[in-house]
Design a protein around this motif. Structure first.
Motif, PDB file in Angstrom:
ATOM      1  N   UNK A 100      -4.566   4.175   5.242  1.00 37.03           N
ATOM      2  CA  UNK A 100      -3.417   4.452   6.106  1.00 37.03           C
ATOM      3  C   UNK A 100      -3.556   3.764   7.468  1.00 37.03           C
ATOM      4  N   UNK A 101      -4.798   3.539   7.915  1.00 38.75           N
ATOM      5  CA  UNK A 101      -5.014   2.841   9.185  1.00 38.75           C
ATOM      6  C   UNK A 101      -4.546   1.396   9.085  1.00 38.75           C
ATOM      7  N   UNK A 102      -4.823   0.767   7.943  1.00 39.97           N
ATOM      8  CA  UNK A 102      -4.381  -0.609   7.715  1.00 39.97           C
ATOM      9  C   UNK A 102      -2.862  -0.681   7.736  1.00 39.97           C
ATOM     10  N   UNK A 103      -2.210   0.270   7.082  1.00 40.03           N
ATOM     11  CA  UNK A 103      -0.740   0.295   7.031  1.00 40.03           C
ATOM     12  C   UNK A 103      -0.163   0.497   8.422  1.00 40.03           C
ATOM     13  N   UNK A 104      -0.761   1.394   9.198  1.00 40.07           N
ATOM     14  CA  UNK A 104      -0.270   1.644  10.554  1.00 40.07           C
ATOM     15  C   UNK A 104      -0.455   0.425  11.452  1.00 40.07           C
ATOM     16  N   UNK A 105      -1.550  -0.305  11.279  1.00 36.63           N
ATOM     17  CA  UNK A 105      -1.756  -1.533  12.053  1.00 36.63           C
ATOM     18  C   UNK A 105      -0.674  -2.565  11.743  1.00 36.63           C
ATOM     19  N   UNK A 106      -0.301  -2.676  10.470  1.00 36.17           N
ATOM     20  CA  UNK A 106       0.773  -3.587  10.055  1.00 36.17           C
ATOM     21  C   UNK A 106       2.097  -3.159  10.680  1.00 36.17           C
ATOM     22  N   UNK A 107       2.330  -1.850  10.738  1.00 43.99           N
ATOM     23  CA  UNK A 107       3.601  -1.343  11.246  1.00 43.99           C
ATOM     24  C   UNK A 107       3.680  -1.386  12.769  1.00 43.99           C
ATOM     25  N   UNK A 126      -2.645  -1.596  -2.043  1.00 48.74           N
ATOM     26  CA  UNK A 126      -2.746  -2.965  -1.522  1.00 48.74           C
ATOM     27  C   UNK A 126      -3.679  -3.027  -0.317  1.00 48.74           C
ATOM     28  N   UNK A 127      -3.642  -1.993   0.522  1.00 50.16           N
ATOM     29  CA  UNK A 127      -4.448  -1.992   1.744  1.00 50.16           C
ATOM     30  C   UNK A 127      -5.937  -2.021   1.450  1.00 50.16           C
ATOM     31  N   UNK A 128      -6.334  -1.568   0.280  1.00 49.92           N
ATOM     32  CA  UNK A 128      -7.758  -1.518  -0.063  1.00 49.92           C
ATOM     33  C   UNK A 128      -8.366  -2.914  -0.163  1.00 49.92           C
ATOM     34  N   UNK A 182     -12.929   2.863   5.453  1.00 46.42           N
ATOM     35  CA  UNK A 182     -11.760   2.982   6.335  1.00 46.42           C
ATOM     36  C   UNK A 182     -10.599   3.548   5.525  1.00 46.42           C
ATOM     37  N   UNK A 183      -9.866   4.445   6.115  1.00 48.50           N
ATOM     38  CA  UNK A 183      -8.690   5.024   5.470  1.00 48.50           C
ATOM     39  C   UNK A 183      -7.615   3.945   5.330  1.00 48.50           C
TER      40      UNK A 183
END
Length: 286
Positions: free
Chosen positions: A46-53, A34-36, A43-44
């Motif tokens: 996982x960076x998008x997921x961490x920003x959300x978290x 989904x982050x893609x 961009x990795x």
């Protein structure tokens, strides 16, 4: 999780989105995929997921979900994260969240094939909304099509119970948060979410979640054992209770009104030919 794991894929806006299921368990959608949608350069995900978290609203949602579905969740660790969330120094990752709180709503998978971060459909839809409300609608639509096709192809029950419940889940929790006395200690704030959940349980099932567990100690939780009609009515009541909460109606008054509405809706929906057909198919598959 059960030993046998099934992975499938649905397609949204040119992306392949993986879904992991174990049959009896609820589905988990790949947050990595989904982050893609949000990535415009190298961009990795996982960076998008961490920003959300890192977002306070996300941490609160994850904690509330765990409290409703995970008896082994660690609330003290959650309280610590909730206080830090939103600060510039705050950082969160799926692995840190899982290891610190014993969470089950988010899972990480390693290996050459099928690796990434996966989240229960309730949580994954919130992540999709954070990315884009329009994207969330496409995700839900294509996921629903996948489950309909799967039911036809392998003759398994479509996990539509959770789909109905997840649609109004965030609306309900947001209303509780907005109307709650924010000066209450965190422990009492958590109890407010549980109490409001039981207002809906009493209206639809005539008992609280604890009362059901005491009577059925080996059969999971109340909502997972509900009929399709009950879960649909429950979802409808979540949005209605949100409105009544914001109108300032007392819990006693809301329970009486919601109980009356639940009885009326269940009677009406149970008579619908389409609903009868779905319920009959669910019964045959169980």
């Amino acid at each position: 999780m059960a030993s046998k794991e099934i992975q499938d894929t649905f397609h949204v806006q040119g992306l392949d989105i993986r879904v992991v299921s174990t049959g009896d368990d609820d589905d988990y959608i790949s947050l990595t995929d989904l982050a893609k949608y949000k990535i415009t350069e190298d961009i990795d995900p996982s960076i998008i997921i961490q920003n959300w978290m890192r977002n306070r609203n996300t941490i609160e949602l994850l904690g509330i979900w765990e409290q409703l579905h995970n008896p082994n969740f660690k609330p003290i660790e959650f309280d610590g994260f909730k206080k830090e969330a939103g600060l510039n120094s705050f950082a969160m990752s799926p692995t840190k969240w899982i290891q610190s709180t014993n969470a089950i709503g988010i899972r990480t998978k390693r290996g050459r094939y099928g690796s990434g971060t996966f989240a229960h459909v309730d949580i994954a839809l919130d992540f999709a909304t954070w990315i884009s409300p329009e994207f969330r609608l496409y995700v839900f639509q294509e996921y629903r099509h996948l489950k309909a096709d799967e039911a036809s192809r392998i003759n398994k029950q479509w996990q539509e119970k959770r789909l109905f419940a997840s649609m109004n889940y965030r609306i309900h929790t947001d209303a509780i948060k907005e109307t709650m006395n924010r000066s209450l200690p965190d422990r009492l704030q958590r109890l407010e979410y549980a109490h409001e959940g039981d207002v809906l349980n009493l209206a639809v099932f005539g008992m609280t979640a604890k009362e059901w567990r005491d009577k059925h100690p080996k059969e999971g939780n109340l909502r997972d054992n509900a009929t399709l009609v009950q879960n649909l009515v429950l979802s409808n009541l979540e949005s209605l209770n949100a409105v009544l909460l914001r109108d300032g109606m007392s819990r006693r008054e809301r329970l009486a009104k919601l109980t009356q509405i639940a009885q009326s809706q269940m009677q009406s929906l149970s008579m619908q030919p389409t609903m009868k057909q779905i319920e009959r198919k669910d019964s045959n598959n169980n």
